[in-house]
Enzyme design. Structure first.
Site, PDB file in Angstrom:
ATOM      1  N   ASP A 236      38.217  56.213  35.222  1.00  0.00           N
ATOM      2  CA  ASP A 236      37.930  54.782  35.695  1.00  0.00           C
ATOM      3  C   ASP A 236      37.745  54.535  34.512  1.00  0.00           C
ATOM      4  O   ASP A 236      37.886  54.568  33.649  1.00  0.00           O
ATOM      5  CB  ASP A 236      36.574  55.110  36.691  1.00  0.00           C
ATOM      6  CG  ASP A 236      35.668  53.998  36.889  1.00  0.00           C
ATOM      7  OD1 ASP A 236      36.484  52.580  38.086  1.00  0.00           O
ATOM      8  OD2 ASP A 236      36.241  52.403  36.033  1.00  0.00           O
ATOM      9  N   ASN A 244      40.769  42.125  34.027  1.00  0.00           N
ATOM     10  CA  ASN A 244      41.367  40.359  34.983  1.00  0.00           C
ATOM     11  C   ASN A 244      40.721  39.557  34.583  1.00  0.00           C
ATOM     12  O   ASN A 244      41.367  37.904  34.808  1.00  0.00           O
ATOM     13  CB  ASN A 244      40.955  41.176  36.047  1.00  0.00           C
ATOM     14  CG  ASN A 244      41.204  41.935  36.860  1.00  0.00           C
ATOM     15  OD1 ASN A 244      42.813  42.413  36.524  1.00  0.00           O
ATOM     16  ND2 ASN A 244      40.582  43.200  37.540  1.00  0.00           N
ATOM     17  N   HIS A 249      44.851  38.180  37.186  1.00  0.00           N
ATOM     18  CA  HIS A 249      44.941  39.785  37.917  1.00  0.00           C
ATOM     19  C   HIS A 249      46.733  40.491  37.696  1.00  0.00           C
ATOM     20  O   HIS A 249      46.608  41.804  38.006  1.00  0.00           O
ATOM     21  CB  HIS A 249      44.472  39.245  39.481  1.00  0.00           C
ATOM     22  CG  HIS A 249      43.204  39.454  39.790  1.00  0.00           C
ATOM     23  ND1 HIS A 249      41.934  40.650  39.931  1.00  0.00           N
ATOM     24  CD2 HIS A 249      42.723  38.163  40.231  1.00  0.00           C
ATOM     25  CE1 HIS A 249      41.379  39.930  40.299  1.00  0.00           C
ATOM     26  NE2 HIS A 249      41.080  38.717  40.069  1.00  0.00           N
ATOM     27  N   ASP A 253      46.475  44.524  37.101  1.00  0.00           N
ATOM     28  CA  ASP A 253      48.360  44.606  38.437  1.00  0.00           C
ATOM     29  C   ASP A 253      48.880  45.874  37.417  1.00  0.00           C
ATOM     30  O   ASP A 253      48.677  46.774  37.911  1.00  0.00           O
ATOM     31  CB  ASP A 253      49.076  43.856  39.092  1.00  0.00           C
ATOM     32  CG  ASP A 253      48.249  43.477  40.092  1.00  0.00           C
ATOM     33  OD1 ASP A 253      46.865  43.918  40.129  1.00  0.00           O
ATOM     34  OD2 ASP A 253      48.328  42.212  41.182  1.00  0.00           O
ATOM     35  N   GLU A 279      40.377  50.509  40.431  1.00  0.00           N
ATOM     36  CA  GLU A 279      40.803  51.048  38.724  1.00  0.00           C
ATOM     37  C   GLU A 279      40.209  52.159  38.618  1.00  0.00           C
ATOM     38  O   GLU A 279      40.204  53.180  37.574  1.00  0.00           O
ATOM     39  CB  GLU A 279      40.604  50.443  37.543  1.00  0.00           C
ATOM     40  CG  GLU A 279      39.163  50.305  37.651  1.00  0.00           C
ATOM     41  CD  GLU A 279      37.275  49.490  38.535  1.00  0.00           C
ATOM     42  OE1 GLU A 279      36.416  49.166  37.739  1.00  0.00           O
ATOM     43  OE2 GLU A 279      38.092  48.657  39.489  1.00  0.00           O
TER      44      GLU A 279
END
Length: 363
Positions: A236, A244, A249, A253, A279
């Site tokens: 993770d 973010n 965002h 990404d 994530e």
């Protein structure tokens, strides 16, 4: 070893089957004419010659599968000549000789004419198939039909009506229905292709390109069912929400894509990388012991921490590992991996913890 194109294999099998049937028909025709009471030169020459040719084409196809196109055209040409010659010879002979009837002299080739049309419609693409079928009908069927229409006493005999049906409605029906069948086959293939695309979409995460959670679960269930040694790594990304919130965002990404690419480049072909959600990623490593699983996890941690994604200063991840145990289920494996992952989070991230209780801090 490269996979064989299923369509090419289908064509070769279809051509081989048709050549075998043509050879069988030629052998039967040869036997019928040689054993008959009346021996006509053409009947004694054409069937055995065609039989020898079809046998040679079968051998050629078996030895040189790549020649399938040329062999198909040769078979179609030979079939056309074997049908055109008797149609013109015997209709001409019956027209010029009042004591000769076509229904008595014409060989039993009406069914072969229908098979010939089927071959044309199957192996010749598009509109050329209609042109070839029309030309074949003019050269083979039309002379016989014109003769029968001009000799009504022969037309209304059982053989005459059989020829009329074979060279008339039946042949026309074949030419009309086969393209319909071809269209349905094309539609089925398109639907199959669309289904394959949908399966790929279900099995691939659209953002990162790695395997989806659905496929990851399937692979893990298969590994559990095989009872072979394997390990699971749950990773993770650390403080991903802050990335973010700070950078937006689109940058988040890009981070996910870069992490996925880095991990994919590290893993072997038999190791599964799936995006588990947000994530979080799952890695399935078959045929590994505890030390080997720890090394894989450490390499993944190092690769992720070296991922350059501007303007993010550094990307790190917490990883939890566990080996599969006897009697494990999907839930028990994932629960142990999650516990190890959260232990790594509690240690500050950018480290690997195993379900056995060991931890390696690489901050």
């Amino acid at each position: 070893m490269s996979a064989q194109d299923p369509n090419d294999r289908y064509v070769r099998v279809a051509v081989l089957a048709l050549l075998s049937l043509a050879l069988l028909a030629g052998v039967c025709a040869t036997a019928i004419h040689w054993l008959g009471r009346v021996h006509r030169p053409m009947d004694l020459v054409v069937p055995p010659t065609a039989s020898v040719l079809f046998a040679g084409l079968i051998v050629a196809l078996l030895r040189r599968p790549a020649w399938v196109l040329g062999i198909t055209w040769t078979a179609l040409g030979a079939s056309a000549l074997a049908l055109i010659a008797p149609a013109w010879l015997y209709t001409t002979q019956a027209s010029l000789s009042p004591d000769v009837r076509l229904i008595d002299t014409l060989p039993p080739v009406s069914s072969l004419f229908v098979v010939f049309l089927v071959m044309l419609m199957i192996f010749i693409p598009g509109r050329r198939a209609f042109l070839a079928a029309a030309l074949g009908w003019v050269l083979i069927a039309l002379p016989v039909l014109l003769y029968l229409l001009g000799h009504r006493q022969e037309l209304w005999t059982p053989r005459g009506k059989d020829l009329l049906m074979a060279y008339g409605p039946v042949s026309i029906m074949v030419v009309v229905l086969l393209p319909v069948q071809r269209g349905l086959t094309g539609k089925i293939r398109r639907l199959s292709s669309e289904r394959d695309v949908m399966e790929v979409m279900l099995h691939r995460d659209p953002l990162t390109g790695v395997q989806s959670r659905l496929l990851g679960e399937r692979v893990l269930r298969q590994v559990l069912a095989s009872e072979a040694p394997a390990g699971v790594i749950m990773l993770d990304l650390d403080r991903f929400k802050a990335i973010n919130d700070t950078h937006g965002h689109p940058v988040g990404d890009t981070v996910l894509q870069a992490v996925a690419d880095g991990c994919k480049g590290l893993l072997r072909a038999n190791e599964c990388l799936a995006r588990w959600g947000g994530e979080e990623f799952l890695v399935i490593v078959p045929g590994v012991d505890a030390a080997g699983l720890q090394r894989v996890a450490e390499r993944l941690r190092a690769v992720i921490s070296a991922v350059p994604v501007a303007p993010v200063p550094q990307v790190t991840a917490s990883l939890g590992t566990t080996l599969l145990r006897a009697g494990d289920t999907l839930d028990t494996v994932l629960q142990r991996a999650d516990v190890a992952l959260y232990r790594a989070k509690e240690l500050g991230g950018n480290c690997v913890c195993s379900a056995a209780g060991t931890a390696t801090d690489m901050i």
